[in-house]
Enzyme design. Sequence first.
Site, mmCIF file in Angstrom:
data_model
loop_
_atom_site.group_PDB
_atom_site.id
_atom_site.type_symbol
_atom_site.label_atom_id
_atom_site.label_comp_id
_atom_site.label_asym_id
_atom_site.label_seq_id
_atom_site.Cartn_x
_atom_site.Cartn_y
_atom_site.Cartn_z
ATOM 1 C CG ASN A 182 -7.229 1.265 10.787
ATOM 2 O OD1 ASN A 182 -6.028 1.351 10.581
ATOM 3 N ND2 ASN A 182 -7.660 0.932 11.986
ATOM 4 C CB THR A 183 -10.532 5.324 11.960
ATOM 5 O OG1 THR A 183 -9.179 5.628 11.634
ATOM 6 C CG2 THR A 183 -10.963 6.164 13.156
ATOM 7 N N GLY A 228 -9.182 8.727 8.776
ATOM 8 C CA GLY A 228 -9.598 8.722 10.172
ATOM 9 C C GLY A 228 -10.719 9.674 10.524
ATOM 10 C CE LYS A 282 -3.474 2.630 2.471
ATOM 11 N NZ LYS A 282 -4.135 2.870 3.764
#
Lengths: 259, 65
Positions: free
Chosen positions: A208-209, A160, A99
């Site tokens: 993710n977050t 995020g 990534k």
Amino acid sequence: MKTEPLKIAEHTFQSRLFLGTGKFGSNQLMHDAVVASGSELVTVALRRVRLQEQEDEVVSHLQIPGVNLLPNTSGVRTAKEAVLAAQLAREALQTNLLKLEIHPDPRYLLPDPIETLAATEILAREGFIILPYINADPVLCKRLEDAGAAAVMPLGAPIGTNQGLQTRAMLEIIIEQSTVPVVVDAGIGAPSQAAEAMEMGADAVLVNTAIAVAGDPVVMAEAFKMATLSGRMAYEARLGNVSKAAEASSPLTAFLGQE
Amino acid sequence: MNIFVNDEETRIEPGQTLASLLADLTGGRPVAVAVNDTVIRQDEWPDYRLQAQDRVLVIAPVQGG
């Protein structure tokens, strides 16, 4: 219910939910969330070893059958730094998957398109399977594809932020034009937003977050798993057209004897 | 002689190999290493002799998105 598998280079994934491993309260919680998510591709970052400290080792917690590691280059600011980070990642994890993320701006963490394109050109020649994290820029996505990116990862919103698909209009163009998989990355804050991206035709989402900071990350991981699958199923089943005028779903004639 | 490990000045024995340095410093954690911006493969560590003023970068995987 199974959907079409996703292919990225020589890798095949049944799950279209990719998971980031940052921000979890512990490695055990991260492990449990990965298992609950059903994800087969999870990211890890690279950091300088703190020589005087005993740090908990992360990789052993991610040695889960069927799970591949996707190292990222987070923290680099230039193509040159990204190339070194990629080479180190390959050595550390024995994978060509990468990534690629280059974001010099610490406030919004927006990716640098010029450095990302330059790094992609170099790393593709070195045999990396590159998934670049980028702005939702359709022209840039095509340039990255031409440079050898195996997939593109346009952002839905800044990393995020949990703001959802703020870039929806551009994502639609990217999905329409791309000949490599499109993975919507960053900003997805709720399972419904993952489903929205998948219904649009995104090939996968990376979350993710939204999972890591949830009240119960393991349950949230499962919710994202179901939402991603649901969105993909809806896409493959083909959604109905959107129209401005009403279209009756019940007969409008022959009611109570009227003709 | 002195080298720099992750920017920290570190004293090592002349002729010390990368493998012995890392065994001392990392405690067996999975790491990757670059010396003067060149990645050194793990199978090269036992024979790689460090030179004075070498800049050694040692990284390890951590949680991250």
